[in-house]
Write a protein that holds these residues in place. Structure first.
Motif, PDB file in Angstrom:
ATOM      1  N   THR A   1       7.701 -22.690  13.556  1.00  0.00           N
ATOM      2  CA  THR A   1       7.851 -21.882  12.350  1.00  0.00           C
ATOM      3  C   THR A   1       8.542 -20.556  12.649  1.00  0.00           C
ATOM      4  O   THR A   1       8.567 -20.093  13.802  1.00  0.00           O
ATOM      5  N   GLN A   2       9.105 -19.951  11.600  1.00  0.00           N
ATOM      6  CA  GLN A   2       9.722 -18.633  11.709  1.00  0.00           C
ATOM      7  C   GLN A   2       8.792 -17.620  11.050  1.00  0.00           C
ATOM      8  O   GLN A   2       8.391 -17.801   9.898  1.00  0.00           O
ATOM      9  N   ILE A   3       8.444 -16.565  11.792  1.00  0.00           N
ATOM     10  CA  ILE A   3       7.487 -15.563  11.314  1.00  0.00           C
ATOM     11  C   ILE A   3       8.224 -14.282  10.919  1.00  0.00           C
ATOM     12  O   ILE A   3       9.095 -13.807  11.663  1.00  0.00           O
ATOM     13  N   TYR A   4       7.855 -13.732   9.764  1.00  0.00           N
ATOM     14  CA  TYR A   4       8.436 -12.467   9.298  1.00  0.00           C
ATOM     15  C   TYR A   4       7.306 -11.468   9.063  1.00  0.00           C
ATOM     16  O   TYR A   4       6.438 -11.699   8.220  1.00  0.00           O
ATOM     17  N   LEU A   5       7.321 -10.380   9.808  1.00  0.00           N
ATOM     18  CA  LEU A   5       6.356  -9.293   9.621  1.00  0.00           C
ATOM     19  C   LEU A   5       6.989  -8.237   8.720  1.00  0.00           C
ATOM     20  O   LEU A   5       8.014  -7.657   9.055  1.00  0.00           O
ATOM     21  N   ILE A   6       6.358  -7.984   7.580  1.00  0.00           N
ATOM     22  CA  ILE A   6       6.877  -7.013   6.617  1.00  0.00           C
ATOM     23  C   ILE A   6       6.261  -5.648   6.910  1.00  0.00           C
ATOM     24  O   ILE A   6       5.041  -5.500   6.958  1.00  0.00           O
ATOM     25  N   GLY A   7       7.113  -4.660   7.105  1.00  0.00           N
ATOM     26  CA  GLY A   7       6.661  -3.345   7.528  1.00  0.00           C
ATOM     27  C   GLY A   7       6.010  -2.519   6.433  1.00  0.00           C
ATOM     28  O   GLY A   7       5.928  -2.926   5.270  1.00  0.00           O
ATOM     29  N   PHE A   8       5.549  -1.318   6.825  1.00  0.00           N
ATOM     30  CA  PHE A   8       4.830  -0.417   5.919  1.00  0.00           C
ATOM     31  C   PHE A   8       5.792   0.519   5.183  1.00  0.00           C
ATOM     32  O   PHE A   8       6.825   0.912   5.708  1.00  0.00           O
ATOM     33  N   TYR A   9       5.434   0.885   3.968  1.00  0.00           N
ATOM     34  CA  TYR A   9       6.066   2.004   3.280  1.00  0.00           C
ATOM     35  C   TYR A   9       5.026   3.121   3.211  1.00  0.00           C
ATOM     36  O   TYR A   9       3.846   2.922   3.508  1.00  0.00           O
ATOM     37  N   ASN A  10       5.445   4.318   2.808  1.00  0.00           N
ATOM     38  CA  ASN A  10       4.536   5.463   2.753  1.00  0.00           C
ATOM     39  C   ASN A  10       4.164   5.759   1.303  1.00  0.00           C
ATOM     40  O   ASN A  10       4.917   6.411   0.582  1.00  0.00           O
ATOM     41  N   PRO A  11       2.981   5.324   0.864  1.00  0.00           N
ATOM     42  CA  PRO A  11       2.580   5.550  -0.527  1.00  0.00           C
ATOM     43  C   PRO A  11       2.158   6.994  -0.796  1.00  0.00           C
ATOM     44  O   PRO A  11       1.968   7.385  -1.955  1.00  0.00           O
ATOM     45  N   PHE A  12       2.010   7.781   0.279  1.00  0.00           N
ATOM     46  CA  PHE A  12       1.526   9.160   0.128  1.00  0.00           C
ATOM     47  C   PHE A  12       2.667  10.161   0.007  1.00  0.00           C
ATOM     48  O   PHE A  12       2.429  11.354  -0.195  1.00  0.00           O
ATOM     49  N   GLU A  13       3.892   9.695   0.130  1.00  0.00           N
ATOM     50  CA  GLU A  13       5.030  10.603   0.186  1.00  0.00           C
ATOM     51  C   GLU A  13       5.169  11.441  -1.085  1.00  0.00           C
ATOM     52  O   GLU A  13       5.467  12.648  -1.022  1.00  0.00           O
ATOM     53  N   ARG A  14       4.929  10.839  -2.255  1.00  0.00           N
ATOM     54  CA  ARG A  14       5.136  11.547  -3.514  1.00  0.00           C
ATOM     55  C   ARG A  14       4.143  12.702  -3.686  1.00  0.00           C
ATOM     56  O   ARG A  14       4.523  13.807  -4.092  1.00  0.00           O
ATOM     57  N   HIS A  15       2.862  12.468  -3.388  1.00  0.00           N
ATOM     58  CA  HIS A  15       1.834  13.470  -3.672  1.00  0.00           C
ATOM     59  C   HIS A  15       1.379  14.250  -2.437  1.00  0.00           C
ATOM     60  O   HIS A  15       0.795  15.329  -2.572  1.00  0.00           O
ATOM     61  N   PHE A  16       1.629  13.679  -1.257  1.00  0.00           N
ATOM     62  CA  PHE A  16       1.183  14.365  -0.035  1.00  0.00           C
ATOM     63  C   PHE A  16       2.328  14.478   0.966  1.00  0.00           C
ATOM     64  O   PHE A  16       2.139  14.375   2.173  1.00  0.00           O
TER      65      PHE A  16
END
Length: 316
Positions: free
Chosen positions: A218-233
């Motif tokens: 199988t081919q594995i794809y790891l989806i990275g993080f975004y920063n949900p705190f950028e707008r308010h913090f």
């Protein structure tokens, strides 16, 4: 899905039967050869025995040479036809793929106000709209951390699906970060996140190894993080640094495996005027998930250039 596979099998069977039928068709050139032989036989009865034998030998030699010349392109043509049948059958098989999505709430689709299943649901609807034989199974579960996902890989339903998967999509680790953040929110420093990051890498590696044990093809794809705190913090720079460091860990670990690819998403949610987060200001909304689906599809195209995935655009 069974019906689609049945129709595909019937089409492949017709193609292969047609190729075989072509092989069994009578050779018109051979018929011509037999006709010439009959004429030579008639001629033999009207001449002397010695001359008839001599003429017949000469005629047969000419016929043999002509038959050899005419049979050569026919043989090559038959091979080409058979090859075409096989290639068509293989193309049908290549289009029949299975995608399994595992992970946390981002895989489950929490925050998608359209209730279509987030980025995974958007991909599934897109494949259906294009009439592609691609099945998508979603095993996302809200709140899952890496240690919990590792345990879920032992469950029969999840393991069975992965064994048959051509592609495995993963979102995991955001709740690992949140677990540390909840305990240190009033005094955010890098140290506790760095310590947990080491454990995250160990567990993520165990997840990759488990998937490869279940299905090494199988081919594995790891989806990275975004920063949900950028707008308010955004003023808390440490939060952005933590996201970057954990993303870097995913990139480095993916590079250790031949069948693992890392898909970045942080840039999709940074410095944009679009409203991409749900009301909880943490999960993506429908627009955010559409951005993720488009990014995932771009990476799937790169690894599936010989299939119809390479021509697909995310449905509006």
């Amino acid at each position: 899905m069974k019906r689609k596979k049945t129709l595909m099998s019937i089409m492949i069977g017709i193609l292969v039967f047609s190729g075989c039928l072509y092989l069994l068709l009578p050779d018109r050139n051979q018929t011509k050869v037999e006709s010439v032989k009959a004429v030579a036989s008639a001629h033999k009865e009207q001449t002397t025995v010695d001359k008839a034998v001599e003429d017949t030998k000469a005629e047969e030699q000419v016929q043999t040479e002509q038959a050899d010349e005419s049979d050569k392109p026919i043989t090559e043509n038959i091979k080409d036809k058979v090859r075409e049948v096989v290639e068509v059958a293989l193309n049908f098989l290549k289009r029949d793929q299975k995608i399994v999505a595992i992970g946390d709430s981002l895989t489950e689709g929490i925050g998608d106000e359209s209730e279509n299943g987030g980025y995974v649901g958007i991909l599934n609807h897109t494949f259906e709209d294009k009439n592609l034989n691609i099945t998508v199974e979603n095993y996302g579960k809200k709140g899952n951390r890496t240690d919990q996902l590792l345990k879920r890989l032992e469950k029969e339903d999840v393991a069975s699906s992965i064994k048959e998967a051509d592609i495995v999509l993963i979102t995991i680790g955001a709740n690992d970060i949140m677990n540390v953040l909840k305990s240190n929110f009033m005094n955010v420093t890098m140290e506790p996140f760095q310590e947990e990051r080491v454990k995250y890498i160990e567990r993520l590696k165990a997840i990759f190894n488990k998937i490869n044990d279940l299905n090494p093809d199988t081919q594995i794809y790891l989806i990275g993080f975004y920063n949900p705190f950028e707008r308010h913090f955004g003023e808390i720079k440490e939060l952005g640094m933590i996201i970057d460091h954990w993303n870097d860990a995913g990139v480095s670990l993916a590079e250790e495996y031949d069948n693992v690819r890392y898909i970045p998403t942080k840039d999709l949610f940074s410095n944009t005027n679009m409203d991409l987060l749900a009301e909880d200001e943490f999960h993506p909304n429908t627009s955010g998930y559409k951005q993720m689906a488009q990014r995932v599809l771009e990476y799937l195209k790169k690894s599936n250039e010989k299939t119809e995935i390479n021509t697909v655009e995310v449905a509006s």
